[in-house]
Design a protein around this motif. Sequence first.
Motif: not given
Length: 523
Positions: A440-452, A466-469
């Motif tokens: 899921t994290i890989a897909d978010e980073l590859e195709n969308r965005y991920l806020r920390v 959104t994900i925690t550090r």
Amino acid sequence: MARKKISVAPTRTKNMELDALIKSVPGRNPALLLDKIGVLVELAGRQKNPEATEKALEWCAIAKRKKLNGVQRCLLDYYTANAWISRHHEKKTATRRQSTHWEQPEIEQAIFHLQKAVNDPAFPFLDELLRCKILTGLGNQFAFMGHFISALTYWDRAIEIDPAFGMALGNRGKGIAEYAELIADDDKKPVFFGIALENLLASTSDTARYFGDGQGKEYFRAEQEKIEAMLYNPDDKTSLACATSVKGGKAGKNKSARKWKLLHKLYLNPVNDLCRTPAAAYDLMEQPETMPSSLRMTPQAFRFLLQIRLEYIAARQLACDSIHAKAVRKVKKNGLANTENEPLAYSLAMESLKLAYRSAYSLLPKIAQVIRLYFRLKPDHGKTGLKNVWYRDDNPANGLASVFTRSDNWLLRSLFWLSKELPSERLLPSINADSDRLKTIADELENRYLRVVELEPADDAIVDNTITRDKLEKAATDVLSLVRNAIVYLTLALHIEEKKRRQTEKDNPESAEYASVQTSLNA
């Protein structure tokens, strides 16, 4: 002298108790149902009773639908895993199935439920003895399938809880000895055997605790004697230490980075699986030795593997630098950034961690490509990953490719079982229920965005991208660990394959492969 009569009353009592349980109904009370399941699973395992095992699995399915608290969930997964292990032993006895078979569906189910119990938030609240049993059992199942690196991780966790837990110490020693037999570097084998002997000595000492399982201690004593006979001088303490040649390293600013890599076992060095000493604090995974002849070119698979190692080391260093960045350390200490420059530095550190994650995750299908190239499998169609490369035409429904079913290379099977820990794919579920988060994290980073963010959201899932550090750092470390373990297994497996190939070419220099290479070079 009169012959002593053997009492059959205890056995008859157990049989009567088991028969009564099989005929009983599960009941509605979750606590009482779990107690009955625990007794039923134990008796079914001791007596190898298929009917009792089937009844236990039926009751586990019923208990799963009830409203359970965290501790009860862990207990249910533990009992379910033991029931699947009992079924494995029953089938093995009935069909004389070899343990060398790659696919072991009952063991796969047992590992899934044991890992589910370990990953449950309620696991730390279990009794210490039960936690040690679950962790040791999980390590034992991984070791049975040849996945020694994961086995060592869980045995270590059990020993951290109880340093005198005999079953974890003894199985760790036996597992390390089996792992040593597969290591290509003969200089490191004494190190492995020495540490294995240390663990077996601890497991047979007077301070080791077995909680009624006295047979385990005798079994480990026999394993200890085998290793003592194998070592040249077992009384020499230097042979029992993790002391192997190591390149000198500078202290200072790199000390925390080396400590982090050792702690998470991220060095490309099998010794790092055993200990965290300076002997393991460097990368040492040499290319498999090919046939020493000018007529033999370096295989493309080896060149690709070298590139994968370099990319892994780069991703690991990028992740390490990001996690230990000065701005991140200040945020950890103070809670929030408090200067104008820190938010930018913190943002750059987190973006670097995202790049490290994407780079490491992308290596998994590349490792599959090395396997495809080396074993000359059919060309892929751009969808082959490490999880399905083992099957004919990349389709699990077709079964394993014959090149693997015929292989006696245990390290290939180790890599095969490592692939089962990867996120689920079509027809291929994961034995680790938490691994889908990595995809899921890989897909978010590859195709969308991920806020920390720093603060923990109410829900543990990734909400609103959104994900925690802390979660991102742990996920990056988990991916790096998977890639590292895959590289270690694959390199050691190819060492074994090349050794067999060199022997074949030596015995038959006019082999088809040798002739084809010679023809291509003379063309």
